[in-house]
Design a protein around this motif. Structure first.
Motif, PDB file in Angstrom:
ATOM      1  N   GLU A  10       6.423   7.548  42.274  1.00  0.00           N
ATOM      2  CA  GLU A  10       5.125   7.143  42.350  1.00  0.00           C
ATOM      3  C   GLU A  10       5.042   6.366  40.811  1.00  0.00           C
ATOM      4  O   GLU A  10       4.090   5.310  40.994  1.00  0.00           O
ATOM      5  CB  GLU A  10       4.139   8.329  42.133  1.00  0.00           C
ATOM      6  CG  GLU A  10       4.082   9.401  43.312  1.00  0.00           C
ATOM      7  CD  GLU A  10       3.552   8.238  44.578  1.00  0.00           C
ATOM      8  OE1 GLU A  10       2.745   7.713  44.224  1.00  0.00           O
ATOM      9  OE2 GLU A  10       3.593   8.970  45.734  1.00  0.00           O
ATOM     10  N   GLN A  29       7.134   2.855  41.764  1.00  0.00           N
ATOM     11  CA  GLN A  29       6.670   2.084  42.924  1.00  0.00           C
ATOM     12  C   GLN A  29       5.218   2.561  43.348  1.00  0.00           C
ATOM     13  O   GLN A  29       5.122   3.152  44.251  1.00  0.00           O
ATOM     14  CB  GLN A  29       7.755   2.124  44.200  1.00  0.00           C
ATOM     15  CG  GLN A  29       9.072   1.574  43.712  1.00  0.00           C
ATOM     16  CD  GLN A  29      10.018   1.713  45.137  1.00  0.00           C
ATOM     17  OE1 GLN A  29       9.823   2.618  45.975  1.00  0.00           O
ATOM     18  NE2 GLN A  29      10.948   0.802  45.208  1.00  0.00           N
ATOM     19  N   ARG A  53       1.822   2.931  44.970  1.00  0.00           N
ATOM     20  CA  ARG A  53       1.459   2.765  46.252  1.00  0.00           C
ATOM     21  C   ARG A  53      -0.040   3.221  46.341  1.00  0.00           C
ATOM     22  O   ARG A  53      -0.399   3.927  45.397  1.00  0.00           O
ATOM     23  CB  ARG A  53       2.323   3.090  47.215  1.00  0.00           C
ATOM     24  CG  ARG A  53       3.472   2.289  47.379  1.00  0.00           C
ATOM     25  CD  ARG A  53       4.550   3.027  48.492  1.00  0.00           C
ATOM     26  NE  ARG A  53       4.894   4.313  47.736  1.00  0.00           N
ATOM     27  CZ  ARG A  53       5.815   5.287  48.274  1.00  0.00           C
ATOM     28  NH1 ARG A  53       6.010   4.980  49.596  1.00  0.00           N
ATOM     29  NH2 ARG A  53       6.311   6.304  47.698  1.00  0.00           N
ATOM     30  N   PRO A  54      -0.635   2.654  47.423  1.00  0.00           N
ATOM     31  CA  PRO A  54      -2.085   3.488  47.590  1.00  0.00           C
ATOM     32  C   PRO A  54      -2.100   4.848  47.573  1.00  0.00           C
ATOM     33  O   PRO A  54      -1.283   5.417  48.194  1.00  0.00           O
ATOM     34  CB  PRO A  54      -2.597   2.819  48.868  1.00  0.00           C
ATOM     35  CG  PRO A  54      -1.691   1.521  49.170  1.00  0.00           C
ATOM     36  CD  PRO A  54      -0.354   1.963  48.654  1.00  0.00           C
TER      37      PRO A  54
END
Length: 330
Positions: free
Chosen positions: A160, A163, A165-166
């Protein structure tokens, strides 16, 4: 009733504050004591942890990729690429919009070490005996197949953070919350001798565990040694003796402790009037409750609530970026 989870929740006074710390050799970062428990997860690279109270090379812990360190009392310490590297004082972390944690960059241009650092806000004025019985520093080395759940949590955190991400703003804090339970579970599993005595043994004891669960589940019930002994399936004398041996205090003393711990949590986290808090913790009147609370916490319940829930829209336990910047990692 998951007593371990309940105990930790009762001590929590806010969400964890977490910072991603990037160090390039040579680096040394001095982290002061914090009001709670500190932790570090080595995402990549290597470093050393040196307790400030014992700032000698032989007391340093060598940390490698995947290692986890838990500091029970949030003691001050140094993170460095080598125990002999001079340490600079702590620095405020930087926050990016929408990021669930801050960042700190320190050091020169050498080998890279990437860590997740932070602290769990815990009420240390009356630490629970379960927490007090833990070592001051728990070091869990990354060993294949030794603690798969903890290793998985570390891997998920790394993914997490590397990288984003939403959904990261919700996922990362939840993983950090879970990390505390995984750390304690892994330590208990790694030290079976500790499970033969003290709180670890109490949680597994077929007689004492049901009595503890009853106290935690319904702290406001009019429990007596006799009624708890019935839950335990023991005589009154045998129950009292075994409870004291494992828990570290008599049943009624622990009942009072847990009632006061529960009351403090209700005062911090709810708007319940004092009469309702008194009733939920086994007191027939506000006066009796206030007297017991002041004896346990050193101040009346109203004053405690005002102290722990300052004026403002966030109230107690705020974990906004502005608040978090005041708390250095570790």
């Amino acid at each position: 009733m998951d007593i371990l989870t309940e105990v930790l929740a009762s001590m929590r006074t806010g969400r964890p504050v977490s910072v991603r710390t990037t160090g390039r050799a040579p680096f040394g970062l001095k982290l002061p004591p914090v009001a709670g428990a500190g932790f570090h997860v080595v995402l990549s690279g290597t470093c050393w942890l040196v307790p400030l109270e014992d700032a000698a090379p032989q007391t340093a812990l060598a940390l490698g990729p995947g290692d986890v360190v838990f500091l029970r009392d949030g003691r001050g310490h140094i993170l460095a690429d080598h125990p002999s590297t001079p340490a600079e004082t702590e620095r405020a972390s930087q926050f990016s919009p929408g990021s669930p944690l801050g960042t700190v960059n320190v050091g020169g241009e050498g080998a890279l070490t990437d860590l997740l650092c932070g602290n769990y806000h815990l009420d240390q004025t009356r630490p629970h005996p379960l927490v007090k019985q833990l070592p001051e520093i728990i070091h869990l080395r990354a060993e294949p197949f030794r603690h798969p759940e903890l290793a998985s949590a570390v891997q998920l955190l790394r993914a997490e953070l590397e990288q984003p991400r939403p959904g990261a703003a919700g996922i990362v804090p939840a993983l950090i919350d879970s990390l505390l339970l995984y750390i304690l579970r892994a330590w208990l599993e790694r030290h079976p001798a500790e499970q033969a005595r003290g709180w670890a043994a109490a949680l597994a004891d077929t007689s004492i565990a049901p009595a503890l669960a009853a106290i935690h589940d319904k702290p406001g019930s009019p429990w007596t040694v006799e009624s708890l002994a019935v839950r335990a399936g023991l005589s009154r004398a045998a129950f009292a003796r075994r409870f004291n041996d494992l828990v570290g205090e008599p049943p009624m003393a622990y009942l009072t402790r847990w009632r006061m711990t529960t009351a403090a949590r209700l005062l911090r986290e709810s708007e319940s009037p004092l009469s309702a808090v008194a009733a939920r913790t086994g007191y027939g009147s506000e006066y009796a409750f206030a007297k017991a609370f002041k004896r346990a916490h050193g101040q009346p319940p109203g004053g405690y609530r005002r102290q722990m829930r300052p004026a403002g829209p966030e109230g107690a336990g705020s974990d906004t970026a502005a608040d978090a910047q005041l708390i250095v990692p570790g």
